[in-house]
Design a protein around this motif. Sequence first.
Motif, PDB file in Angstrom:
ATOM      1  N   ILE A  45     -27.977   3.732  13.631  1.00 28.93           N
ATOM      2  CA  ILE A  45     -26.998   3.587  14.712  1.00 28.93           C
ATOM      3  C   ILE A  45     -26.049   4.782  14.756  1.00 28.93           C
ATOM      4  O   ILE A  45     -25.817   5.379  15.809  1.00 28.93           O
ATOM      5  N   LEU A  46     -25.512   5.158  13.594  1.00 30.81           N
ATOM      6  CA  LEU A  46     -24.539   6.245  13.558  1.00 30.81           C
ATOM      7  C   LEU A  46     -25.169   7.596  13.864  1.00 30.81           C
ATOM      8  O   LEU A  46     -24.600   8.404  14.615  1.00 30.81           O
ATOM      9  N   SER A  47     -26.341   7.866  13.302  1.00 29.72           N
ATOM     10  CA  SER A  47     -26.983   9.155  13.575  1.00 29.72           C
ATOM     11  C   SER A  47     -27.432   9.232  15.034  1.00 29.72           C
ATOM     12  O   SER A  47     -27.307  10.280  15.673  1.00 29.72           O
ATOM     13  N   GLY A  48     -27.945   8.129  15.581  1.00 32.44           N
ATOM     14  CA  GLY A  48     -28.315   8.117  16.994  1.00 32.44           C
ATOM     15  C   GLY A  48     -27.110   8.329  17.895  1.00 32.44           C
ATOM     16  O   GLY A  48     -27.192   9.037  18.902  1.00 32.44           O
ATOM     17  N   GLY A  49     -25.984   7.739  17.525  1.00 35.86           N
ATOM     18  CA  GLY A  49     -24.758   7.939  18.300  1.00 35.86           C
ATOM     19  C   GLY A  49     -24.280   9.378  18.252  1.00 35.86           C
ATOM     20  O   GLY A  49     -23.840   9.933  19.265  1.00 35.86           O
ATOM     21  N   SER A  69     -32.477   5.548  19.674  1.00 29.76           N
ATOM     22  CA  SER A  69     -32.479   5.233  18.237  1.00 29.76           C
ATOM     23  C   SER A  69     -31.280   4.374  17.861  1.00 29.76           C
ATOM     24  O   SER A  69     -31.392   3.462  17.042  1.00 29.76           O
ATOM     25  N   SER A  70     -30.144   4.632  18.483  1.00 27.81           N
ATOM     26  CA  SER A  70     -28.965   3.819  18.210  1.00 27.81           C
ATOM     27  C   SER A  70     -29.168   2.380  18.681  1.00 27.81           C
ATOM     28  O   SER A  70     -28.828   1.421  17.968  1.00 27.81           O
TER      29      SER A  70
END
Length: 174
Positions: A17-21, A39-40
């Motif tokens: 979630i964080l990397s996609g964001g 991805s998020s």
Amino acid sequence: MMELLAKIAFAVYTLLILSGGCIAVGAHSLIRAMVGLISSLLGVAGMYMLMAAPFMAFMQILIYVGAVCVLIFFAIMLSRADEHGVESGSKRPGKAALSALTFITPTFVIGYMLVKFQPESINIPIEIPLAAVGKGLLEDYPIAFELISVVLLAAMAGAVLLAYEPKGRKGGKV
């Protein structure tokens, strides 16, 4: 052992979630930003699975990943990019700092709230029957059900805005 696996899955979904964001906010290419968004959103669907809500996970994938992201993808394909594929134009010096601030601020606010107000942990999640979810969405919490339509409407409006090209401007950017 199951608790350890659940914590590992939670960490993986949180990282997704964080990397996609971060990718969605900081990417200069609209396609890369959309991949970050997908991805998020898939990480959020995984979180629903951890909460023993498979129907909500399926709806997350169907509505947000399926409908909204496909709509954004069509808008990107209809918009005109420059020859390098960078839709956002020239790089602004403060964009990286602004995207980092956009990412860090909610992280610290949510982290502070979790540390200050410790939620009670539930060992075994209770599976809610699908009929109760439907009844809750249509009777007790209809505003949440209606907000799904607003999200789809906003995605359609954004797609039209991205694809809009005024008359007389061929090959130019909006």
